[in-house]
Design a protein around this motif. Structure first.
Motif, short mmCIF file in Angstrom:
data_model
loop_
_atom_site.label_atom_id
_atom_site.label_comp_id
_atom_site.label_asym_id
_atom_site.label_seq_id
_atom_site.Cartn_x
_atom_site.Cartn_y
_atom_site.Cartn_z
N LEU A 4 -8.51 2.21 0.83
CA LEU A 4 -7.70 2.32 2.03
C LEU A 4 -7.97 1.09 2.90
N VAL A 5 -6.90 0.40 3.30
CA VAL A 5 -7.01 -0.76 4.17
C VAL A 5 -6.76 -0.29 5.60
N ASP A 6 -7.72 -0.54 6.47
CA ASP A 6 -7.67 -0.08 7.86
C ASP A 6 -6.57 -0.77 8.65
N GLU A 7 -6.18 -0.14 9.74
CA GLU A 7 -5.14 -0.71 10.60
C GLU A 7 -5.62 -1.95 11.33
N LEU A 9 -6.57 -4.53 9.90
CA LEU A 9 -6.21 -5.64 9.01
C LEU A 9 -4.70 -5.69 8.83
N PRO A 10 -4.16 -6.88 8.53
CA PRO A 10 -2.72 -6.99 8.29
C PRO A 10 -2.30 -6.15 7.09
N ARG A 11 -1.14 -5.50 7.19
CA ARG A 11 -0.65 -4.66 6.09
C ARG A 11 -0.54 -5.42 4.78
N GLN A 12 -0.11 -6.69 4.84
CA GLN A 12 0.09 -7.46 3.62
C GLN A 12 -1.22 -7.77 2.89
N PHE A 13 -2.35 -7.55 3.55
CA PHE A 13 -3.64 -7.79 2.90
C PHE A 13 -3.84 -6.85 1.72
N ALA A 14 -3.26 -5.67 1.77
CA ALA A 14 -3.40 -4.69 0.68
C ALA A 14 -2.94 -5.28 -0.66
N ALA A 15 -1.92 -6.12 -0.64
CA ALA A 15 -1.38 -6.70 -1.87
C ALA A 15 -2.37 -7.66 -2.53
N GLU A 16 -3.36 -8.13 -1.79
CA GLU A 16 -4.36 -9.06 -2.33
C GLU A 16 -5.38 -8.37 -3.23
N LEU A 17 -5.45 -7.05 -3.17
CA LEU A 17 -6.49 -6.31 -3.90
C LEU A 17 -5.95 -5.79 -5.22
N SER A 18 -5.50 -6.71 -6.05
CA SER A 18 -4.90 -6.34 -7.33
C SER A 18 -5.92 -5.65 -8.23
N GLY A 19 -5.41 -4.78 -9.08
CA GLY A 19 -6.27 -4.07 -10.01
C GLY A 19 -6.83 -2.78 -9.45
N VAL A 22 -4.33 0.81 -3.98
CA VAL A 22 -4.54 0.44 -2.58
C VAL A 22 -3.42 1.00 -1.71
N SER A 23 -3.81 1.53 -0.56
CA SER A 23 -2.85 1.96 0.45
C SER A 23 -3.37 1.51 1.81
N THR A 24 -2.53 1.63 2.81
CA THR A 24 -2.91 1.26 4.17
C THR A 24 -2.90 2.49 5.07
N VAL A 25 -3.60 2.38 6.18
CA VAL A 25 -3.60 3.45 7.16
C VAL A 25 -2.17 3.71 7.62
N ARG A 26 -1.40 2.65 7.79
CA ARG A 26 0.00 2.79 8.20
C ARG A 26 0.81 3.56 7.16
N GLU A 48 -11.94 6.13 -2.03
CA GLU A 48 -13.36 5.90 -2.25
C GLU A 48 -13.94 4.85 -1.32
N VAL A 49 -13.09 3.92 -0.87
CA VAL A 49 -13.54 2.78 -0.06
C VAL A 49 -12.56 2.54 1.07
N LEU A 50 -13.10 2.27 2.26
CA LEU A 50 -12.30 1.79 3.39
C LEU A 50 -12.64 0.32 3.58
N VAL A 51 -11.62 -0.53 3.64
CA VAL A 51 -11.80 -1.94 3.95
C VAL A 51 -11.35 -2.13 5.39
#
Length: 108
Positions: A4-7, A9-19, A22-26, A48-51
């Motif tokens: 989960l990518v926290d709010e 961070l920019p939403r588009q950052f989620a796309a960087e975590l390939s493999g 990944v979802s975002t708080v939004r 499992e992980v919050l970034v």
């Protein structure tokens, strides 16, 4: 790994975590939830992980009891600063366990 990518961070950052899954708080419609509520919702949803860029989160919450790992990105929350640390973030994901916190910083 489910991330989960926290709010903070920019939403588009989620796309960087390939493999990874990944979802975002939004995307989860959890904007504005307080940290404890957010972390518990994330665990219930199977994350499992919050970034995050929230450097104080680990001191405010009992992550071991909640059962989620946190990776704190210690750089400005802008894509030009975030992209260079993605390889270190992906390596951190390989070794992190529930309840742990890993800080990923820019190289000095």
């Amino acid at each position: 790994m489910r991330i989960l990518v926290d709010e903070s961070l920019p939403r588009q950052f989620a796309a960087e975590l390939s493999g990874h899954d990944v979802s975002t708080v939004r995307a989860q419609r959890w904007l504005g939830l307080r940290n404890g509520v957010l972390l518990r919702a994330a665990v219930r949803a199977g994350f499992e992980v919050l970034v995050t860029a929230d450097r104080s989160l680990e001191f405010q919450q009992n992550l071991q009891a909640i059962g989620i790992a946190v990776i704190v990105l210690a750089v400005r929350n802008r894509m030009p600063e975030l992209k260079p640390i993605v390889p270190r973030l992906l390596r951190a994901l390989e070794s992190i366990g529930r309840g742990q916190v890993i800080k990923v910083e820019a190289r000095s």
